[in-house]
Design a protein around this motif. Structure first.
Motif, mmCIF file in Angstrom:
data_model
loop_
_atom_site.group_PDB
_atom_site.id
_atom_site.type_symbol
_atom_site.label_atom_id
_atom_site.label_comp_id
_atom_site.label_asym_id
_atom_site.label_seq_id
_atom_site.Cartn_x
_atom_site.Cartn_y
_atom_site.Cartn_z
ATOM 1 N N CYS A 20 2.052 -4.021 -5.592
ATOM 2 C CA CYS A 20 1.118 -3.772 -5.146
ATOM 3 C C CYS A 20 -0.373 -4.686 -6.082
ATOM 4 N N LYS A 59 -4.498 0.217 -2.601
ATOM 5 C CA LYS A 59 -3.133 -0.395 -3.638
ATOM 6 C C LYS A 59 -3.284 0.209 -4.856
ATOM 7 N N LEU A 117 0.768 -1.211 -0.091
ATOM 8 C CA LEU A 117 0.216 0.070 0.056
ATOM 9 C C LEU A 117 0.175 1.156 -0.371
#
Length: 410
Positions: free
Chosen positions: A202, A158, A152
């Motif tokens: 991510c 994300k 994050l």
């Protein structure tokens, strides 16, 4: 120089700072940061006014006037219908500052100077992100439903983190492609590798694909010295996407299931359907107010009922699409104004050369593709600033020094 320094500080905020650092600081420190960046924006505007008065430059460019018309129209429409007018005015004031700064920067500085300022801000953002990962991994990562560790960074979700990192990589891609110094190209390549590696953590396929598509289209147009009507391209990308969603994805449902995906684009199509149903039953002409809509629980509660009826499990904030977001804020009338003004500003055949050419094309493609699946045009966001820059910068002739970024050190 004062404007440059303040602009770098403001862009660091637009890129994502302070983000999740607020979880680790006391309220006083967070408030100081928030106030300092707002003061910086106001200081930039004051310096801009001083510069204009000092040079007695009162000429209003056509494209600047068009941007002003767009914003004022959206503002009037959203304030007129907003149930929380004071809050809407606050958001609009922040957007107004962003637009003034963006138009001035695009008008006053060369492509190389603009690129360098954006790069410095991005480096500061990366330092904050890497530092946060090292110091607070419990906040910087989370474990998803599949047991995978997802990055994050200093963001809370994300996808925004991944898209920002991809955009940062694109900035240094411009540096790598335009600089004549091998040391600068090597540094840019390292920065690209670092940001792409973080973006992969991510686990956002959409962000990675966006970066790939932007680079492929950019290289095709520039290497082949092609020209492109950006207004046509904007319509084609957005219209083409909705055609794919409405007609092609349902045909590919079996294949998508085998790949572990669904045709709702992780629930986005259900969110869009819910918003359209909500608008149809309410203020579809003028919408519900710029940005303040999501903070009005009495209205969002009605929307979330539509969410539930269409199988959306969570009360997501944001339409995950720029056009639908604007439709929610300003209705059909506001969206019509947006298209008329923006398409007029993009209505040009441009040969993309030099740093400004790269900035215009990459900024345009990123903003358009990113806006298909994520919200855009927030009052203090990097994608909004990039949008204002590209709308303004394209009206000015390429300067000779823009072809060599190292001549524009700041």
């Amino acid at each position: 120089k004062g404007i440059r320094v303040l602009f770098i500080f403001v862009m660091t905020q637009y890129f994502g700072a302070l983000g999740q650092y607020s979880l680790t600081l006391n309220n006083a420190a967070v408030q100081v940061w928030s106030n300092s960046y707002m003061i910086a924006k106001i200081m930039i505007v004051v310096l801009i006014m001083i510069d204009i008065l000092a040079h007695r430059n009162y000429k209003v460019k056509r494209n600047n006037f068009s941007v002003a018309i767009l914003i004022m129209a959206l503002v009037c429409i959203s304030i007129y219908e907003s149930a929380t007018k004071n809050e809407t005015i606050t958001f609009v004031f922040r957007l107004f500052l962003t637009i003034i700064i963006g138009v001035y920067i695009a008008t006053k500085f060369s492509g190389g100077q603009i690129l360098r300022m954006l790069e410095i801000a991005q480096v500061f953002f990366l330092l904050l992100t890497v530092g946060f990962i090292a110091l607070f991994p419990q906040y910087a990562f989370f474990t998803d439903s599949n047991g995978q560790r997802v990055l994050l960074g200093i963001y809370t979700t994300k996808n925004p983190c991944a898209f920002e990192l991809v955009f940062g990589a694109l900035l240094f891609y411009i540096e790598m492609r335009t600089s004549v110094k091998s040391s600068r190209r090597a540094f840019a390549l390292c920065m690209i590798g670092m940001q792409i590696s973080l973006a992969f953590q991510c686990r956002s396929l959409g962000a990675i694909l966006t970066g790939v598509i932007v680079v492929v289209i950019t290289e095709y147009l520039i290497l082949n010295k092609k020209s492109a009507r950006l207004d046509y391209l904007y319509i084609a990308i957005n219209l083409g996407f909705f055609v794919v969603v409405l007609f092609l994805l349902p045909l590919c449902a079996p294949l998508m299931e085998k790949l572990g995906r669904d045709i709702t684009l992780t629930g986005r199509t259900n969110i869009w359907l819910s918003i359209l149903q909500f608008l149809k039953a309410g203020n579809y002409l003028f919408g519900y107010g710029y940005e303040s809509f999501w903070n009005n629980e009495s209205i969002t509660g009605v929307l979330y009922q539509f969410y539930a009826s269409n199988g959306v499990k969570y009360n997501y904030t944001g339409a995950h699409n720029t056009i639908i977001e604007l439709l929610l804020y300003c209705g059909i009338v506001g969206l019509t104004v947006y298209f008329v003004v923006v398409l007029n500003l993009l209505k040009r055949t441009t040969k993309f050369e030099g740093i400004k050419g790269y900035l215009i094309l990459i900024g345009f493609l990123f903003f358009t593709i990113h806006g298909i699946v994520e919200r855009s045009l927030s009052d203090s966001a990097y994608d909004t600033m990039i949008f204002i820059l590209l709308l303004t910068i394209g009206r000015f002739q390429e300067k000779k020094e823009d072809f060599h970024v190292e001549k524009n050190n700041i």
